[in-house]
Every structure is written in C-alpha cells, then in structure tokens.
Design a protein around this motif. Sequence first.
Motif, mmCIF file in Angstrom:
data_model
loop_
_atom_site.group_PDB
_atom_site.id
_atom_site.type_symbol
_atom_site.label_atom_id
_atom_site.label_comp_id
_atom_site.label_asym_id
_atom_site.label_seq_id
_atom_site.Cartn_x
_atom_site.Cartn_y
_atom_site.Cartn_z
ATOM 1 N N GLY A 285 30.634 54.182 23.823
ATOM 2 C CA GLY A 285 31.393 55.430 23.808
ATOM 3 C C GLY A 285 32.092 55.625 25.144
ATOM 4 O O GLY A 285 33.270 55.947 25.206
ATOM 5 N N GLY A 286 31.341 55.408 26.207
ATOM 6 C CA GLY A 286 31.943 55.348 27.527
ATOM 7 C C GLY A 286 31.938 56.660 28.278
ATOM 8 O O GLY A 286 31.301 57.639 27.871
ATOM 9 N N ASN B 271 34.012 58.846 20.549
ATOM 10 C CA ASN B 271 33.021 58.975 19.491
ATOM 11 C C ASN B 271 33.316 58.099 18.282
ATOM 12 O O ASN B 271 32.418 57.805 17.490
ATOM 13 C CB ASN B 271 32.852 60.441 19.123
ATOM 14 C CG ASN B 271 32.115 61.170 20.234
ATOM 15 O OD1 ASN B 271 30.905 61.083 20.318
ATOM 16 N ND2 ASN B 271 32.867 61.822 21.123
ATOM 17 N N LEU B 272 34.553 57.657 18.179
ATOM 18 C CA LEU B 272 34.892 56.631 17.203
ATOM 19 C C LEU B 272 34.238 55.303 17.607
ATOM 20 O O LEU B 272 33.713 54.568 16.763
ATOM 21 C CB LEU B 272 36.405 56.588 17.172
ATOM 22 C CG LEU B 272 37.284 55.539 16.593
ATOM 23 C CD1 LEU B 272 38.669 56.131 16.435
ATOM 24 C CD2 LEU B 272 37.346 54.373 17.523
ATOM 25 N N ARG B 273 34.202 55.029 18.905
ATOM 26 C CA ARG B 273 33.500 53.817 19.362
ATOM 27 C C ARG B 273 31.990 53.931 19.128
ATOM 28 O O ARG B 273 31.324 52.946 18.810
ATOM 29 C CB ARG B 273 33.793 53.555 20.849
ATOM 30 C CG ARG B 273 35.189 53.052 21.122
ATOM 31 C CD ARG B 273 35.343 52.597 22.568
ATOM 32 N NE ARG B 273 35.213 53.677 23.522
ATOM 33 C CZ ARG B 273 36.214 54.468 23.926
ATOM 34 N NH1 ARG B 273 37.430 54.279 23.449
ATOM 35 N NH2 ARG B 273 35.997 55.432 24.788
ATOM 36 N N VAL B 274 31.447 55.129 19.292
ATOM 37 C CA VAL B 274 30.038 55.350 18.948
ATOM 38 C C VAL B 274 29.796 54.932 17.493
ATOM 39 O O VAL B 274 28.819 54.243 17.171
ATOM 40 C CB VAL B 274 29.663 56.825 19.170
ATOM 41 C CG1 VAL B 274 28.318 57.158 18.544
ATOM 42 C CG2 VAL B 274 29.657 57.151 20.667
ATOM 43 N N THR C 79 38.465 50.375 24.100
ATOM 44 C CA THR C 79 38.098 50.248 25.509
ATOM 45 C C THR C 79 37.463 51.537 26.019
ATOM 46 O O THR C 79 38.141 52.566 26.114
ATOM 47 C CB THR C 79 39.346 49.934 26.363
ATOM 48 O OG1 THR C 79 39.980 48.775 25.840
ATOM 49 C CG2 THR C 79 38.957 49.692 27.811
ATOM 50 N N PRO C 80 36.163 51.503 26.357
ATOM 51 C CA PRO C 80 35.567 52.692 26.983
ATOM 52 C C PRO C 80 36.355 53.070 28.239
ATOM 53 O O PRO C 80 36.627 52.216 29.081
ATOM 54 C CB PRO C 80 34.142 52.231 27.330
ATOM 55 C CG PRO C 80 33.873 51.088 26.396
ATOM 56 C CD PRO C 80 35.194 50.415 26.181
ATOM 57 N N GLY C 81 36.746 54.330 28.341
ATOM 58 C CA GLY C 81 37.573 54.737 29.471
ATOM 59 C C GLY C 81 39.012 54.260 29.376
ATOM 60 O O GLY C 81 39.703 54.170 30.390
ATOM 61 N N GLY C 82 39.480 53.954 28.168
ATOM 62 C CA GLY C 82 40.826 53.405 27.970
ATOM 63 C C GLY C 82 41.931 54.391 28.303
ATOM 64 O O GLY C 82 41.682 55.552 28.658
#
Length: 512
Positions: free
Chosen positions: A244-245, A330-333, A318-321
């Motif tokens: 998530g980042g 939260n999509l990355r989560v 990319t976390p922090g993209g």
Amino acid sequence: MRQFKTFSVMAGLGVVVFLAAPALAAPFAYHDYNSMVTELEGFATAFPGLAEHWTAQDLYGLPTVPDGAVELEHHILRITNESLGFDKPEVLMVGVQHGDEIVSLEVCLELARLLLESYGTDPWLTELVDRREIYFMPLVNPHGFNHGVRASPGTEGSEDMNRDHIYDRCDPGFCGDDVSLSTVGARAIHEVARRHLFRVLLDYHGGIEIIIHPWGSPLHDMGNTESPDDRIHNRLGLRMQSFGGPYNGLSPVGTSTDLLGAVHGPLDDSAYASSWDVANADATWPTDGWRAAAYTIEISNQKMPPVATLGGDADLLTPGGSEDGYVPKNLRVGLAAIDIAEPYLMWTNRDSIPTTITASETVTVEWQVRGCFEVDETRVRFGNDVDPLNTFSGQTAAQQQIAGTPCFGSPTTFSASVTFPSEGTYYLTPAARVDSSLLTQNNPVPPGTSPQSWLVRSRTEDGVLAMNAVEPTEINTITGQQFWGTEALEITVGEPGLIFADGFESGDTSAW
Ligand SMILES: [Zn+2]
C-alpha cells in the motif's frame, strides 16, 4: 470504521492533513449510485469473458431497499478469465457497509478497472485474472450511501451493518441489534459467501487509517487477542501495509480488538470463524465456507476525503508513485490480498526452451514462486508421466529462500539445468513447497486450535479440504497441496540426427 473504545483517540487521529495536491493526469472522483451502476454494467459490456455483473436481488431474490421512488439493489461484480473455468481461489472485496464511508466504493471500482484494463498487457495482473475469481460487492449499504449516513435500514430499525453478521451475536436485550442479517446488505454478503469458498475478504471502510484483522469481537477481547491464524493475518497485513505504501503514512496493522475495539457481529470475525467456531456463530444462518483471512481496511482518516487526495491512475503499482493517493494505496492493498490466495509458479523462460533436443543437451529452466511468503523448497521435476509434479523420475537439487520477499513484488527468479538420462518423451515442471512457517503459533485463542483458514490449510495439507455445491452450476472446491507446480512442458529427447523421426507425429509439418 468501527466505534472507538475511547473517543478522544478518534479526535486525535482525525486531524485533517492537507497534502500538496499537484494536478493529476487522470484524477479519481466520487461516484453516485447511478454512475456506479453504469460503471459496473460498462465493465461487463467492455470485457466479456472477464467481467460479470449481477445484483443480489436478481440472483437470490432478496428484497430491494426503497429510497423514495427508487428501489436500490446490491450489486455484485466478478472478475476472472471465464474460459479457464470457475473452480479457482476466490477473493471477496466489500465496500460501504457504513454508508458515509464512501471512499471505499472508489477503491473497489478502481481496483476492478485496473484488473480488467491490464489484462493481456501486465503479466502479473493477467495471471491474477486468469488464476483467481475476484468478487466485488462495492456498495452494500446503498441507502446509507445515498443519505450520507452510517446506518442501514433493517428489520430492527436503523442498524449498523457491521454489527449484523453471524459471529458472536449480542445477547438479546443487551444491544439494539441481536438478530443476524436483518439488513439486506448483510444478507446479500451471506448469500454470496455460502455459495463460495473465499480465501481472503477485504472489507473497506473509512474514518481512520489502519489494517485490522481478527479477533475483533467481545468473545475474544480479554487479554490475548491472537487467533489461530494470527501469523498469516499478521504477515499478509504487513505485506498489504508495505505494498500500500507511505501515502499519508504506513497504516498500522493489528487485531481489531487491540487497535479499534471489539463489537458483536462484525464481518471480519464472521468471515474468518463462522464455519469452524460454530458454537459461537448463529445457527440460523449456517455456512461451510467462512474461513477467510479477513481484514477491515480503514482507508482514510476522513470518511469522505477531499477529491484531491484520492490520487490518479498513473503509476498505480508503485507505492508512493507519481499520482499516489488513498485510492492507489488501497487498490494495491487489494492486489496483495488477491495475490496470496494460492501459491502459483510463473515459468519465466518457457517460450525459449527447445521442445526437441538430443540426449547430450541440457535445458535451463527459470521460474518464480508466487502467492506465498517463503520458498521452503523449489526445484524442477521431470519424468515420462504427463503430471511430473506428482509422478517424476528425476528432480534437480532443492533450492530455498526464506529471507526477504522471494514471492512478491520483484520475486526471486530461480534457475536449474536439467539433463535427461535417456531418449524419450519427458514432461517437466518447476515445483515448490512454501510457507510451512505459517503453522507456527504463539498463543492462539481458543487454546490448542491449529490454523483454520483456507489460506494456511490449502498450502500445508494435502487432499480435498472443502467442496461447495449450493449452486449446481458452480461447484467450488479447495484442494490442499504441499507441492505446487505449473503446466508441464513436453520435451522430446532424441538420438542426434534422428530427432524429427522420433519427435513429431505423422502429418505434423510444423517443423518445416
Ligand atoms: Zn466503517
């Protein structure tokens, strides 16, 4: 979010942080009910064979929820490569149990869009759509959503849907909600759940920024709050935190009781424990399938954060993209949760391996092991049987990687050279055993209970663990395996100079 034990805590965490908001190339924005329906219908139309859209009213005959002249429904989206069948690991994403926590709808919609639009171009996301069935119930409280309020209308009045599920019910008379599934939204989730065998559930909320997991009910609120699956819950929680980042800070990970407070009938405990701790689940609503690793994902300190903080769709992985915000984070989560549903191997040089060689030659196999935390053992297995994972006459030396993140993000690429002992037709596959450390426990509650989740059991036990056939048209099974492989490659090993005579069937001119 849940109610807090201490409301001064909420005030402290609720400070609005004004982030620099550069102009985004493709910023996200909020949907209303109608534009959400249009979006879901559009997915199904634009991506036939990958996306299906229904309502719980269509599928299960549940009542609509009247709102003035409008009859609101509970929408369901499934994403999977339908050509590969419907007996794959299943994951469920839920949004807007609390009607005013509307940022959760946007995360569900944009996650669905990313999966669909990346199919065929992004190798990892294509694998996930091929190998998973991903269900979305992005707006389970449409009435509260339309009115900007937390509660949902139910048979007991205006109810909190996240107290309306089947685990650890409130004793009659002690709270306002002692009847399970009295809101249509909670009932809709139950009807979906009992037809499937979800490995992971993410229940998205807003109002604080944390990633929480069982235990979360008063039954387990005394002292130790560690569930029998605390290790996988914690490991996956930390992976979701990391991927998530850092947008507005990494989200803390812990049990719901420790980080937020215990409540009766929460969805996460119900989804995790109802099918094995049946003594504490409502017998009126049995289910065989609720052994999910279950999380409440609290997206943002505000339930409706400013549009400028939602982010945009550049650089989503990319976390922090460059266009990060609450939606990309939260999509990355969600992607981390979809990935872990089952171990899988990706054969990174399959297309360059010759399928016809001579007995003196070796082939080099390169592969990755994914959908796991640790690679306990991996190697190439081969033999004359078409199923070399299970029936093999030779294998390369075992390799291992248990440090770092060998299975996720930038996975380790393993390599081995194979020499065949004699001429003939061979089948080979990379193989792996993973994640035995998930069986390690500290102090589980109930004491002495081994891990119960499908996630842990399906990768540490052999054989059929569950079969679900509520719908005769869709039978779901979970078959545990300790070794995982991928589609075998056939290689013909011939005598030098005679390869073509041995290696091709009559009439096969593809070599010329
Ligand atoms: Zn909430």
